[in-house]
Design a protein around this motif. Sequence first.
Motif, PDB file in Angstrom:
ATOM      1  N   GLU A 122       6.999 -30.592 -50.125  1.00  0.00           N
ATOM      2  CA  GLU A 122       5.908 -31.496 -50.159  1.00  0.00           C
ATOM      3  C   GLU A 122       4.858 -30.849 -50.554  1.00  0.00           C
ATOM      4  OE1 GLU A 122       5.565 -33.665 -46.701  1.00  0.00           O
ATOM      5  OE2 GLU A 122       7.653 -34.051 -46.453  1.00  0.00           O
ATOM      6  N   THR A 123       4.355 -29.875 -50.293  1.00  0.00           N
ATOM      7  CA  THR A 123       2.950 -29.322 -50.716  1.00  0.00           C
ATOM      8  C   THR A 123       2.860 -27.645 -50.176  1.00  0.00           C
ATOM      9  OG1 THR A 123       0.728 -29.458 -50.286  1.00  0.00           O
ATOM     10  CG2 THR A 123       2.008 -29.659 -48.306  1.00  0.00           C
ATOM     11  N   PRO A 124       2.201 -26.979 -51.207  1.00  0.00           N
ATOM     12  CA  PRO A 124       2.194 -25.487 -51.048  1.00  0.00           C
ATOM     13  C   PRO A 124       1.570 -25.084 -49.746  1.00  0.00           C
ATOM     14  CG  PRO A 124       1.549 -26.014 -53.187  1.00  0.00           C
ATOM     15  CD  PRO A 124       1.665 -27.299 -52.481  1.00  0.00           C
ATOM     16  N   ALA A 125       1.699 -24.204 -49.007  1.00  0.00           N
ATOM     17  CA  ALA A 125       1.107 -24.026 -47.877  1.00  0.00           C
ATOM     18  C   ALA A 125       1.211 -22.313 -47.238  1.00  0.00           C
ATOM     19  CB  ALA A 125       1.868 -24.680 -46.574  1.00  0.00           C
ATOM     20  N   THR A 126       0.177 -21.920 -46.564  1.00  0.00           N
ATOM     21  CA  THR A 126       0.157 -20.635 -46.012  1.00  0.00           C
ATOM     22  C   THR A 126       0.960 -20.728 -44.619  1.00  0.00           C
ATOM     23  OG1 THR A 126      -1.804 -21.027 -44.752  1.00  0.00           O
ATOM     24  CG2 THR A 126      -2.047 -20.304 -46.853  1.00  0.00           C
ATOM     25  N   PRO A 127       1.411 -19.402 -44.305  1.00  0.00           N
ATOM     26  CA  PRO A 127       2.138 -19.351 -42.997  1.00  0.00           C
ATOM     27  C   PRO A 127       1.490 -19.823 -41.885  1.00  0.00           C
ATOM     28  CG  PRO A 127       2.341 -17.309 -44.282  1.00  0.00           C
ATOM     29  CD  PRO A 127       1.394 -18.079 -44.933  1.00  0.00           C
ATOM     30  N   SER A 128       0.195 -19.688 -41.709  1.00  0.00           N
ATOM     31  CA  SER A 128      -0.591 -20.200 -40.739  1.00  0.00           C
ATOM     32  C   SER A 128      -0.703 -21.668 -40.642  1.00  0.00           C
ATOM     33  CB  SER A 128      -2.185 -19.518 -40.516  1.00  0.00           C
ATOM     34  OG  SER A 128      -2.769 -19.899 -41.772  1.00  0.00           O
ATOM     35  N   ARG A 129      -0.786 -22.357 -41.994  1.00  0.00           N
ATOM     36  CA  ARG A 129      -0.805 -23.940 -41.882  1.00  0.00           C
ATOM     37  C   ARG A 129       0.442 -24.337 -41.475  1.00  0.00           C
ATOM     38  NH1 ARG A 129      -0.273 -27.603 -46.615  1.00  0.00           N
ATOM     39  NH2 ARG A 129      -0.986 -29.507 -45.615  1.00  0.00           N
ATOM     40  N   ILE A 130       1.716 -23.817 -41.930  1.00  0.00           N
ATOM     41  CA  ILE A 130       2.952 -24.123 -41.657  1.00  0.00           C
ATOM     42  C   ILE A 130       2.897 -24.086 -40.124  1.00  0.00           C
ATOM     43  CG2 ILE A 130       5.582 -23.576 -41.902  1.00  0.00           C
ATOM     44  CD1 ILE A 130       4.674 -22.486 -44.662  1.00  0.00           C
ATOM     45  N   GLY A 161     -11.462 -13.515 -43.726  1.00  0.00           N
ATOM     46  CA  GLY A 161     -11.439 -12.977 -44.890  1.00  0.00           C
ATOM     47  C   GLY A 161     -10.097 -12.293 -45.054  1.00  0.00           C
ATOM     48  N   ARG A 162      -9.213 -12.678 -44.092  1.00  0.00           N
ATOM     49  CA  ARG A 162      -7.776 -12.003 -44.408  1.00  0.00           C
ATOM     50  C   ARG A 162      -7.014 -12.704 -45.729  1.00  0.00           C
ATOM     51  NH1 ARG A 162      -6.851 -11.845 -38.230  1.00  0.00           N
ATOM     52  NH2 ARG A 162      -7.897 -10.027 -37.689  1.00  0.00           N
ATOM     53  N   GLU A 163      -6.213 -11.967 -46.516  1.00  0.00           N
ATOM     54  CA  GLU A 163      -5.687 -12.399 -47.513  1.00  0.00           C
ATOM     55  C   GLU A 163      -4.218 -13.150 -46.947  1.00  0.00           C
ATOM     56  OE1 GLU A 163      -5.267 -10.259 -51.399  1.00  0.00           O
ATOM     57  OE2 GLU A 163      -3.063 -10.113 -50.618  1.00  0.00           O
ATOM     58  N   MET A 164      -4.177 -14.325 -47.399  1.00  0.00           N
ATOM     59  CA  MET A 164      -2.961 -15.081 -47.100  1.00  0.00           C
ATOM     60  C   MET A 164      -2.160 -15.574 -48.265  1.00  0.00           C
ATOM     61  SD  MET A 164      -4.343 -17.606 -44.143  1.00  0.00           S
ATOM     62  CE  MET A 164      -5.369 -18.491 -45.218  1.00  0.00           C
ATOM     63  N   SER A 165      -0.786 -15.474 -47.986  1.00  0.00           N
ATOM     64  CA  SER A 165       0.046 -15.887 -49.315  1.00  0.00           C
ATOM     65  C   SER A 165       0.257 -17.244 -49.217  1.00  0.00           C
ATOM     66  CB  SER A 165       1.259 -15.013 -49.185  1.00  0.00           C
ATOM     67  OG  SER A 165       1.341 -13.830 -49.399  1.00  0.00           O
ATOM     68  N   VAL A 166       0.256 -18.101 -50.460  1.00  0.00           N
ATOM     69  CA  VAL A 166       0.436 -19.507 -50.318  1.00  0.00           C
ATOM     70  C   VAL A 166       1.912 -19.655 -50.979  1.00  0.00           C
ATOM     71  CG1 VAL A 166      -0.139 -21.746 -51.178  1.00  0.00           C
ATOM     72  CG2 VAL A 166      -1.796 -20.069 -50.739  1.00  0.00           C
ATOM     73  N   PHE A 167       2.905 -20.359 -50.173  1.00  0.00           N
ATOM     74  CA  PHE A 167       4.211 -20.355 -50.564  1.00  0.00           C
ATOM     75  C   PHE A 167       4.554 -21.635 -51.135  1.00  0.00           C
ATOM     76  CE2 PHE A 167       4.349 -17.147 -47.578  1.00  0.00           C
ATOM     77  CZ  PHE A 167       5.302 -16.219 -48.232  1.00  0.00           C
ATOM     78  N   VAL A 168       5.538 -22.001 -51.945  1.00  0.00           N
ATOM     79  CA  VAL A 168       6.067 -23.146 -52.579  1.00  0.00           C
ATOM     80  C   VAL A 168       7.574 -22.963 -52.749  1.00  0.00           C
ATOM     81  CG1 VAL A 168       4.062 -23.742 -53.804  1.00  0.00           C
ATOM     82  CG2 VAL A 168       5.968 -22.436 -55.005  1.00  0.00           C
ATOM     83  N   VAL A 169       8.424 -24.171 -52.820  1.00  0.00           N
ATOM     84  CA  VAL A 169       9.604 -24.066 -53.108  1.00  0.00           C
ATOM     85  C   VAL A 169       9.725 -23.446 -54.718  1.00  0.00           C
ATOM     86  CG1 VAL A 169      10.231 -26.100 -51.636  1.00  0.00           C
ATOM     87  CG2 VAL A 169       9.796 -26.482 -53.910  1.00  0.00           C
ATOM     88  N   SER A 170      10.933 -22.902 -54.697  1.00  0.00           N
ATOM     89  CA  SER A 170      11.269 -22.034 -56.004  1.00  0.00           C
ATOM     90  C   SER A 170      10.996 -23.044 -57.056  1.00  0.00           C
ATOM     91  CB  SER A 170      12.519 -21.355 -55.977  1.00  0.00           C
ATOM     92  OG  SER A 170      12.521 -20.386 -55.172  1.00  0.00           O
ATOM     93  N   GLU A 171      10.966 -22.592 -58.199  1.00  0.00           N
ATOM     94  CA  GLU A 171      10.375 -23.521 -59.317  1.00  0.00           C
ATOM     95  C   GLU A 171      11.924 -23.944 -60.023  1.00  0.00           C
ATOM     96  OE1 GLU A 171       9.494 -22.128 -63.970  1.00  0.00           O
ATOM     97  OE2 GLU A 171       7.889 -21.754 -62.463  1.00  0.00           O
ATOM     98  N   ASP A 172      12.753 -23.446 -59.626  1.00  0.00           N
ATOM     99  CA  ASP A 172      14.384 -23.861 -60.241  1.00  0.00           C
ATOM    100  C   ASP A 172      14.972 -24.470 -59.173  1.00  0.00           C
ATOM    101  OD1 ASP A 172      14.144 -22.857 -62.971  1.00  0.00           O
ATOM    102  OD2 ASP A 172      14.879 -20.786 -62.424  1.00  0.00           O
ATOM    103  N   PRO A 173      15.309 -25.661 -59.095  1.00  0.00           N
ATOM    104  CA  PRO A 173      16.014 -26.405 -58.122  1.00  0.00           C
ATOM    105  C   PRO A 173      17.308 -25.581 -58.038  1.00  0.00           C
ATOM    106  CG  PRO A 173      15.761 -27.822 -60.053  1.00  0.00           C
ATOM    107  CD  PRO A 173      14.990 -26.496 -60.360  1.00  0.00           C
ATOM    108  N   THR A 174      18.060 -25.700 -56.886  1.00  0.00           N
ATOM    109  CA  THR A 174      19.224 -25.181 -56.605  1.00  0.00           C
ATOM    110  C   THR A 174      20.403 -26.287 -56.341  1.00  0.00           C
ATOM    111  OG1 THR A 174      18.386 -23.162 -55.988  1.00  0.00           O
ATOM    112  CG2 THR A 174      20.739 -23.611 -55.316  1.00  0.00           C
ATOM    113  N   LEU A 175      21.654 -26.315 -57.063  1.00  0.00           N
ATOM    114  CA  LEU A 175      22.396 -27.163 -56.946  1.00  0.00           C
ATOM    115  C   LEU A 175      23.638 -26.426 -56.163  1.00  0.00           C
ATOM    116  CD1 LEU A 175      24.202 -30.005 -57.207  1.00  0.00           C
ATOM    117  CD2 LEU A 175      24.831 -28.928 -59.491  1.00  0.00           C
ATOM    118  N   LEU A 176      24.084 -26.886 -55.044  1.00  0.00           N
ATOM    119  CA  LEU A 176      24.977 -26.393 -54.376  1.00  0.00           C
ATOM    120  C   LEU A 176      26.315 -26.986 -54.598  1.00  0.00           C
ATOM    121  CD1 LEU A 176      26.035 -24.292 -52.209  1.00  0.00           C
ATOM    122  CD2 LEU A 176      25.347 -25.734 -50.522  1.00  0.00           C
TER     123      LEU A 176
END
Length: 150
Positions: free
Chosen positions: A50-58, A93-108
């Motif tokens: 739904e939305t990009p987020a940092t680990p702390s926000r998640i 001031g700590r650096e945080m990574s912002v995560f998103v779902v991968s750009e390529d969707p996956t079909l199982l």
Amino acid sequence: MARLLPTRTDAAVERSDNPAVLSLDDAATRDVIEALSSETAYDIFRLLNETPATPSRIADQLDQSVQNVHYHLENLESAGVVEVTDTCYSEKGREMSVFVVSEDPTLLFLGTEDDRPSLKRAFKSFASLLGPPAVLLAVGESISRFVTSE
């Protein structure tokens, strides 16, 4: 007072039109299924869809510890279903990574490599009837039902 470092991201969830197709005899399939098998990991994946987020926000949104979220994010990232898209900074001031779902969707695909030609024919017929957006929605719903029923 204006902040020197960005504390929010403007990253967006963007998906390509070329899904990766994983079959039962593909080594990556087990990694994806294992990464999504935990309820927490699945909730993280849905939130990031739904939305990009940092680990702390998640962690805040799912009422989980940041350490637990990091553990699941590592598994999801190594399976290739989420990725880091941006960096922002905490209030301290700590650096945080912002995560998103991968750009390529996956079909199982619950078949083997040998079954792929018939899958491609069926998929093309189905896609021509409904159009690509409807197919991606149907595939996403099917996968989410499969994963949640496990």
